[in-house]
Structures are given as C-alpha cells and as structure tokens.
Design a protein around this motif. Structure first.
Motif, PDB file in Angstrom:
ATOM      1  N   MET A  24      53.804 -22.617  23.951  1.00 54.50           N
ATOM      2  CA  MET A  24      53.204 -21.911  22.822  1.00 54.50           C
ATOM      3  C   MET A  24      53.673 -22.524  21.513  1.00 54.50           C
ATOM      4  SD  MET A  24      52.897 -17.840  23.592  1.00 54.50           S
ATOM      5  CE  MET A  24      51.583 -17.742  22.364  1.00 54.50           C
ATOM      6  N   ALA A  25      52.852 -22.397  20.473  1.00 50.75           N
ATOM      7  CA  ALA A  25      53.264 -22.794  19.136  1.00 50.75           C
ATOM      8  C   ALA A  25      54.206 -21.741  18.569  1.00 50.75           C
ATOM      9  CB  ALA A  25      52.046 -22.954  18.231  1.00 50.75           C
ATOM     10  N   HIS A  26      55.118 -22.174  17.694  1.00 49.08           N
ATOM     11  CA  HIS A  26      56.082 -21.263  17.096  1.00 49.08           C
ATOM     12  C   HIS A  26      56.190 -21.523  15.595  1.00 49.08           C
ATOM     13  CE1 HIS A  26      57.348 -20.015  21.078  1.00 49.08           C
ATOM     14  NE2 HIS A  26      57.471 -21.276  21.413  1.00 49.08           N
ATOM     15  N   PRO A  27      55.855 -20.533  14.764  1.00 49.15           N
ATOM     16  CA  PRO A  27      56.067 -20.659  13.314  1.00 49.15           C
ATOM     17  C   PRO A  27      57.530 -20.352  12.999  1.00 49.15           C
ATOM     18  CG  PRO A  27      54.971 -18.589  13.805  1.00 49.15           C
ATOM     19  CD  PRO A  27      55.165 -19.283  15.119  1.00 49.15           C
ATOM     20  N   MET A  28      58.293 -21.363  12.631  1.00 47.45           N
ATOM     21  CA  MET A  28      59.735 -21.212  12.435  1.00 47.45           C
ATOM     22  C   MET A  28      60.042 -20.928  10.968  1.00 47.45           C
ATOM     23  SD  MET A  28      60.795 -21.411  15.489  1.00 47.45           S
ATOM     24  CE  MET A  28      62.560 -21.340  15.095  1.00 47.45           C
ATOM     25  N   HIS A  29      60.803 -19.838  10.760  1.00 46.60           N
ATOM     26  CA  HIS A  29      61.119 -19.361   9.405  1.00 46.60           C
ATOM     27  C   HIS A  29      62.616 -19.374   9.181  1.00 46.60           C
ATOM     28  CE1 HIS A  29      61.340 -17.046   5.781  1.00 46.60           C
ATOM     29  NE2 HIS A  29      61.791 -15.954   6.370  1.00 46.60           N
ATOM     30  N   LEU A  30      63.040 -19.962   8.048  1.00 51.71           N
ATOM     31  CA  LEU A  30      64.438 -19.979   7.642  1.00 51.71           C
ATOM     32  C   LEU A  30      64.615 -19.044   6.457  1.00 51.71           C
ATOM     33  CD1 LEU A  30      67.334 -21.117   7.711  1.00 51.71           C
ATOM     34  CD2 LEU A  30      66.519 -22.994   6.248  1.00 51.71           C
ATOM     35  N   HIS A  31      65.538 -18.105   6.563  1.00 51.64           N
ATOM     36  CA  HIS A  31      65.821 -17.179   5.481  1.00 51.64           C
ATOM     37  C   HIS A  31      66.667 -17.853   4.394  1.00 51.64           C
ATOM     38  CE1 HIS A  31      65.016 -13.069   7.539  1.00 51.64           C
ATOM     39  NE2 HIS A  31      64.408 -14.019   8.227  1.00 51.64           N
ATOM     40  N   GLY A  32      66.483 -17.402   3.152  1.00 51.95           N
ATOM     41  CA  GLY A  32      67.360 -17.791   2.060  1.00 51.95           C
ATOM     42  C   GLY A  32      67.172 -19.187   1.519  1.00 51.95           C
ATOM     43  N   HIS A  33      66.207 -19.939   2.014  1.00 53.98           N
ATOM     44  CA  HIS A  33      66.002 -21.327   1.608  1.00 53.98           C
ATOM     45  C   HIS A  33      64.516 -21.676   1.700  1.00 53.98           C
ATOM     46  CE1 HIS A  33      70.107 -21.030   3.182  1.00 53.98           C
ATOM     47  NE2 HIS A  33      70.434 -22.046   2.407  1.00 53.98           N
TER      48      HIS A  33
ATOM     49  N   ASP B 208      58.819 -22.305   3.633  1.00 57.76           N
ATOM     50  CA  ASP B 208      59.891 -21.552   4.271  1.00 57.76           C
ATOM     51  C   ASP B 208      59.546 -21.219   5.710  1.00 57.76           C
ATOM     52  OD1 ASP B 208      58.359 -19.044   4.327  1.00 57.76           O
ATOM     53  OD2 ASP B 208      58.813 -18.888   2.205  1.00 57.76           O
ATOM     54  N   THR B 209      58.297 -21.526   6.130  1.00 60.87           N
ATOM     55  CA  THR B 209      57.827 -21.279   7.490  1.00 60.87           C
ATOM     56  C   THR B 209      56.954 -22.451   7.912  1.00 60.87           C
ATOM     57  OG1 THR B 209      57.775 -18.903   7.004  1.00 60.87           O
ATOM     58  CG2 THR B 209      56.662 -19.635   9.008  1.00 60.87           C
ATOM     59  N   VAL B 210      57.286 -23.095   9.020  1.00 55.53           N
ATOM     60  CA  VAL B 210      56.515 -24.244   9.472  1.00 55.53           C
ATOM     61  C   VAL B 210      56.083 -24.016  10.916  1.00 55.53           C
ATOM     62  CG1 VAL B 210      58.494 -25.605  10.306  1.00 55.53           C
ATOM     63  CG2 VAL B 210      56.403 -26.777   9.545  1.00 55.53           C
TER      64      VAL B 210
END
Length: 473
Positions: A403-412, A430-432
């Motif tokens: 599955m595809a995954h939208p990866m999100h990093l907090h604070g940056h 902030d989300t790829v």
C-alpha cells in the motif's frame, strides 16, 4: 515482504486505539501569562446532513462561529481550546512548527488529553500557509474532528485574488472502532459494507487500495448531491486552498473548464506550474490559482483513487446558472502517485546547515493481518530516529508493503530530494506520499529540538502501529 508472526485480535486493536485516552501523569497545556487573552476554539458536536440522513459528528469551531481558523498576516497563534465534547481530546496543528509541548499530541509525553469541559492554551508564532488541525487521539479524526487552519501571508493579503477553501473528508455512518475491527479479518459479510474493500485490492498494478468503503466523500461537509457554490467576484481569479483531511482516502483533483496553476503545496510556495490533474494524499494540501471565465461555471472535482466516486465544489461567475453534477466520474481514477512532486520545484533558497548521516526507514506491514509498522516495529516497540541539532537530516522512506503511505513529520517541513534513487529538487512539504515499492528521500533542518512524531497519515495504519519518532536536542 514482511511476514508477521503474530497479530492482534479485534479486542486488542480496539484497546490499543483507546489506550491513549488515559494519561494521568500528563496535563493539558496552560499559559503562564499572555499579553492578550486567547481567542476560543471549541471542540464540539454538530449535526450535518449526508445523502439525506442526519449525522452526528465532531467539529472545531473558531471564534467567528465557522469551522476552523483563519489568521491574518503576522497574527500569533494564541488560542484556548475548549473541549465541549463528552470525551477527552487533543488537537494537533498540522503544518505548524510550535515548541514540542504545544504540538497537540499525547504520545511524546509533553501533554495529556484535554478532559471534557476543560481547556488547553496555545501560544506560538504561526507558520504561514494552508494548513489544518485535527484530533490526535484515537480515531476521532474519522468522526470529522478536523478543520482548516489558514495563515495568510502578507503577499497573499495584498494580492487581488479571491480566496476559498475546499476541505475534503471521508465519512461513514458506522463507528470508527467498528470499521477498524472489521479490517484484516476473514469476515466476508463485513467486506464492502464499510470494512475491507477487496474489490479495490490489486487494482493499481499490485497495489492495495482503499482499506474502507465509506458511505460518502465530503467537500466542506457536503456531497455533489448538494455541493457548495462559491460565487466568484468579478475578475474571476480564485486562490483555492485544498486540504485532504480524509482519514483513509487519497484523491485526484481536477478543475473542469478553466485554467489553473499550482502555487503551493503543504503551505510552501513552489515555482508555479499548470495544474492538470493533481494527486492529493491524506494530510496533504495544495493551493490552486483558478481563472474563472465570465459567465462560466467551473466544478472542482476530487475523485477517490481507484474508483469513480467523487466530491467537490463549484466556482460560479456572477449570474451563471449551476446545473446538477454527477457524483460518479466516467472512469475510475488511477492510484495516487508522485507525478506532482516530480514536476514541482520549491521556491526560495535551500538550507545552509551541514548534512548529517543519512538514515533509512522501511515501511512495512500487511492487509492480512491488518497491521502496519515501521522497520517491522509497531509504536511502543519502535526505535526512535536520532538527529543532531543544527544539522540537516537525510531520511529515505523505503516502502516494502503493498500500500502507499503518506508519511508526515511533526514540527518540521522537509524537502523532497530523491525519488527512487534519482535526485530531485522537489517541493517543500510536511507530508509525502510513498507509493508501494517506491523509495522517497527527504531532508530537513533539525532546528526544533524535542521529540517529534513521524507516522503514516492513513489513520487506520497509524492506529495499528505505523508510527515512530524523531528525537534530538
């Protein structure tokens, strides 16, 4: 592929989702003092109509009585969150870069949930752009506890352009816990009735798509049965801020019958390009400049990936007659992909910080059993990623799942620097999205010390373990 040796039962999954509701050693944030009193943002229940049926959902109401917040240029984020719900909550300010104690999460140990009837105070410098806010507790985001968070820049305020917001969500009349409990089981009676959608599996060349069959797909709380109509001022130029607040659905955007340009993604300016069809994963945003011709009606559609279902709103010139729109497109949309990121370049200068050591993070897990992990580890078993303050961290997401995954990093916010091993000068986000089988490289400045969550923004994937953290400082 990752082979799991054990998997949680339905009861264990539901217990894991609700475990964060109790954190007795933590309290909601309070301001010691403020130069001026904070404005109130209310988490509360509300009723909307979905396909002719009343639905009780959650919402976030600003001081003007409307959903969400819009801040003027230079305005500080100074708000008091008042929890008027009957359950605890906490709100994450997606796209903002506050101090870690004000990020609006419980998992990193800085703050506890806001109890019913209680308040939490927030005071930090707001980051301009199209952002949003949503619950970061259990599955409340699926109950529509989410709203736009718009911070206008001085340049945007000075432009002679009308502004509008398109907030996307997926909706089910079933309780979120019931949807999650039906995933990854052999209960075929539940499939395609609000649980696992096996008809969509392997639709995208080996990819699994669309974990859940939702009852509706909403644009500003409405379907195409009764869409919002935005009357365009004379001059016809609209900056449309599109936010994918859906819990588990990626969309393709299409502006029908008018030229459009991409101005920004995830609140960050890009070198403008013609829009075409735009993929938008969960948590992502895009700003479109749309030229509405005199007398014209311009639908803006958001079509679910791998499906014909769509939602959207209508931009209408003065006096233009609006006809009914079909909620089903002529053809199914393909899986969301990286075509937009490959064609965008960030605006502005790059980082001057020295680069630290590159790190690699494997995206792992499976549909059966339904459990999603990072480096084969679920949250609670995770190994935090270490960064060095004052350096630039390179991180490669390697998707080994189906599955595809939208990866999100907090604070940056980070720059997309590589796709499948090929260097790119991609956009700042902030989300790829990391499609199945793909590798996406990002780089970010470690300039906000603390503990920061890093997770898949498919809420059901995060709820079953697909989360870790970055630590430094």
């Amino acid at each position: 592929m990752n082979v799991m040796t054990s998997h949680p039962t339905r009861r264990q999954m539901l217990a894991a989702v609700s475990a964060a509701l109790t954190a007795p050693h933590l309290v909601a944030p309070r301001l010691a003092r403020a130069a001026s009193p904070p404005s109130v943002l209310a988490a509360e229940t509300r009723t909307i109509e979905v396909k002719g049926r009343a639905a009780n959902v959650f919402g976030l109401t600003g001081p003007d009585g409307r959903p969400g917040l819009t801040l003027d240029p230079g305005q500080r984020f100074l708000f008091r969150l008042h929890n008027r719900l009957a359950v605890p909550t906490i709100i994450h300010w997606h796209g903002q870069t506050p101090p870690p104690a004000q990020d609006g999460v419980t998992e990193t140990g800085y703050a506890g949930p806001v109890a019913p009837g209680d308040v939490a105070d927030y005071d930090f410098a707001a980051r301009p752009g199209t952002h949003w806010m949503h619950s970061h507790l259990g599955l409340q985001e699926m109950q529509l506890l989410a709203a736009p968070l718009i911070v206008r820049s001085a340049e945007e305020a000075a432009a002679d352009v009308q502004e509008a917001v398109l907030f996307l969500h997926d909706f089910s009349f079933k309780a979120p816990e019931e949807l999650l409990a039906g995933l990854g089981t052999m209960d075929h009676g539940a499939m395609n009735h609000g649980a696992m959608n096996h008809g969509a599996m392997n639709h995208g060349g080996g990819m699994d798509l669309n974990d859940v069959e939702f009852d509706a797909y909403l644009a500003n709380d409405r379907t195409l049965d009764d869409p919002e109509v935005v009357r365009v001022e004379r001059g016809g130029r609209v900056r449309l801020r599109v936010i994918n607040g859906a819990a588990a659905t990626a969309f393709w955007l299409e502006v029908a019958g008018a030229p459009a340009m991409v101005l920004a993604v995830d609140g960050n300016a890009v070198v403008p390009v013609a829009a075409g069809r735009v993929p938008l994963a969960q948590g992502q945003r895009v700003d479109l400049l749309i030229e509405v011709p005199a007398g014209a009606v311009v639908p803006v559609f958001a079509q679910r990936e791998g499906d014909r279902q769509r939602t959207g709103l209508i931009l209408a010139a003065p006096g233009a007659a609006v006809a009914r729109l079909d909620g089903m497109a002529a053809q199914a949309a393909p899986p969301a992909d990286l075509s937009l990121d490959q064609g965008l370049a960030r605006a502005g200068a790059g980082s001057a910080l020295p680069e630290g050591a590159a790190q690699r993070l494997r995206l792992t897990g499976s549909m059966m059993p339904y459990r999603w992990t990072l480096d084969d580890r679920a949250w609670g078993e995770h190994r935090p990623l270490a960064a060095a303050a004052g350096t630039r961290m390179r991180l490669d997401f390697v998707n080994e799942s189906m599955m595809a995954h939208p990866m999100h990093l907090h604070g940056h916010h980070f720059d997309v620097v590589a796709i499948d091993g090929r260097p790119v000068a991609g956009p700042r986000r902030d989300t790829v999205l990391v499609p199945a089988g793909a590798t996406v490289g990002i780089a970010f400045d470690a300039d906000n010390p603390g503990r920061w969550l890093l997770h898949c923004h498919n809420l059901l994937h995060m709820a079953t373990g697909m989360m870790t953290e970055v630590r430094y400082g």
